[in-house]
Design an enzyme around this catalytic site. Structure first.
Site, PDB file in Angstrom:
ATOM      1  CG  ASP A  21      -2.340  -1.136   1.249  1.00  0.00           C
ATOM      2  OD1 ASP A  21      -1.788  -1.548   0.403  1.00  0.00           O
ATOM      3  OD2 ASP A  21      -1.891  -1.646   2.236  1.00  0.00           O
ATOM      4  CE  LYS A  38      -4.644  11.895   1.958  1.00  0.00           C
ATOM      5  NZ  LYS A  38      -5.928  10.994   2.832  1.00  0.00           N
TER       6      LYS A  38
HETATM    7  N1  SAM Z   1       1.494  -8.428  -2.419  1.00  0.00           N
HETATM    8  C1  SAM Z   1      -0.141  -8.891  -3.401  1.00  0.00           C
HETATM    9  C2  SAM Z   1      -0.081  -8.160  -5.621  1.00  0.00           C
HETATM   10  O1  SAM Z   1       1.058  -7.916  -5.733  1.00  0.00           O
HETATM   11  O2  SAM Z   1      -1.031  -8.325  -5.889  1.00  0.00           O
HETATM   12  C3  SAM Z   1      -1.213  -7.804  -2.646  1.00  0.00           C
HETATM   13  C4  SAM Z   1      -0.760  -6.149  -2.948  1.00  0.00           C
HETATM   14  S1  SAM Z   1      -1.974  -5.300  -1.910  1.00  0.00           S
HETATM   15  C5  SAM Z   1      -2.135  -3.795  -2.847  1.00  0.00           C
HETATM   16  C6  SAM Z   1      -2.041  -4.994  -0.050  1.00  0.00           C
HETATM   17  C7  SAM Z   1      -1.946  -6.446   0.689  1.00  0.00           C
HETATM   18  O3  SAM Z   1      -0.915  -6.465   2.161  1.00  0.00           O
HETATM   19  C8  SAM Z   1      -3.395  -6.679   0.420  1.00  0.00           C
HETATM   20  O4  SAM Z   1      -3.972  -7.749   0.653  1.00  0.00           O
HETATM   21  C9  SAM Z   1      -4.168  -6.777   1.910  1.00  0.00           C
HETATM   22  O5  SAM Z   1      -4.386  -6.898   2.411  1.00  0.00           O
HETATM   23  C10 SAM Z   1      -1.842  -7.160   2.887  1.00  0.00           C
HETATM   24  N2  SAM Z   1      -1.435  -5.568   4.127  1.00  0.00           N
HETATM   25  C11 SAM Z   1      -1.649  -4.669   4.317  1.00  0.00           C
HETATM   26  N3  SAM Z   1      -1.383  -4.021   5.366  1.00  0.00           N
HETATM   27  C12 SAM Z   1      -1.089  -5.478   5.873  1.00  0.00           C
HETATM   28  C13 SAM Z   1      -0.705  -5.713   7.115  1.00  0.00           C
HETATM   29  N4  SAM Z   1      -0.150  -4.945   7.912  1.00  0.00           N
HETATM   30  N5  SAM Z   1      -0.091  -6.680   7.079  1.00  0.00           N
HETATM   31  C14 SAM Z   1       0.130  -8.176   6.452  1.00  0.00           C
HETATM   32  N6  SAM Z   1      -0.383  -7.290   5.536  1.00  0.00           N
HETATM   33  C15 SAM Z   1      -0.765  -6.411   5.030  1.00  0.00           C
END
Ligand code: SAM
Length: 211
Positions: free
Chosen positions: A118, A122
């Site tokens: 992610d 910001k």
């Molecule tokens: N890596 C995958 C891809 O490239 O297709 C998914 C990317 S998606 C933007 C980010 C993923 O990270 C999501 O599935 C989200 O649920 C997970 N995620 C976000 N914050 C996290 C955290 N603190 N611990 C574990 N997973 C997390």
């Protein structure tokens, strides 16, 4: 990543406790025992639906992989892929990866993948970016000194930020690629996000770095 409510997910997690490991802090320092072998261990933070980790586990059968995914409705999809592929070198954690030292001992890990994390664009959310110095400190602790952090993203702002953050931290940048798909890299396993963004013609950025 879009989450759908999956009422069956709780039962699925209970049925597959050998794949999606509950209470992972109990195994801190003992992951090799859980895999029942001495192979190196690589982790993926934010595994999503599992395409990358399943592809990597197939490509590198002598490496063990642990995927960490906070969303229950998403980790079950990753687990279904692992089961379908019959990989025996993958474990999944349905956990928050915000402090990896809860789950892994010093030097226990041999590679860390951050894929399409992610971006938190910001400024006030800088501390949530997975390449913020607080996270780099954690990676440095759990990563074997010869291990690498490998980061892919479509987000130029996050990539630029990460280059600065890693450099300020004193990390060595071993690869900086501004258009991953422009080169012939048959070893690159695409993530779900990577497929989606590259189909739209967006460049994919990748860096590899060590401490
Ligand atoms: N890596 C995958 C891809 O490239 O297709 C998914 C990317 S998606 C933007 C980010 C993923 O990270 C999501 O599935 C989200 O649920 C997970 N995620 C976000 N914050 C996290 C955290 N603190 N611990 C574990 N997973 C997390």
């Amino acid at each position: 990543m879009r989450q759908r409510n999956k009422p069956w997910a709780d039962d699925f997690l209970k049925e597959h406790r050998k794949l999606i490991i509950p209470n992972p802090s109990e195994y801190k320092g003992r992951w090799k025992d859980v895999f029942e072998n001495d192979r190196p261990i690589h982790i993926e933070v934010g595994t999503g639906k599992g395409q990358f980790i399943v592809g990597m586990a197939k490509q590198y059968p002598d490496v063990n992989f642990i995927g960490i995914e906070i969303a229950k409705s998403i980790v079950v999809t990753a687990a279904q892929k692992v089961l379908a592929a019959e990989n025996d070198n993958i474990l999944l954690l349905n956990e928050d990866a915000s402090d990896l030292r809860e789950y892994f001992a010093d030097n226990e890990i041999d590679g860390i993948y951050l894929n399409f994390s992610d971006p938190w664009p910001k400024n006030r959310h800088e501390k949530r970016r997975l390449t913020y110095k607080k996270f780099l400190e954690q990676y440095q602790k759990i990563l074997n000194p010869s291990g690498k952090v490998i980061f892919k993203t479509d987000n130029r702002g996050l990539f630029e930020y990460s280059l600065v953050s890693l450099t300020d931290f004193g990390m060595n940048l071993e690869e900086v690629n501004l258009d991953l798909h422009a080169i012939e890299d048959t070893t690159n396993i695409m993530t779900e996000y990577e497929e989606r963004f590259s189909a739209k013609g967006q460049p994919i950025y990748r860096l590899k770095a060590s401490f």
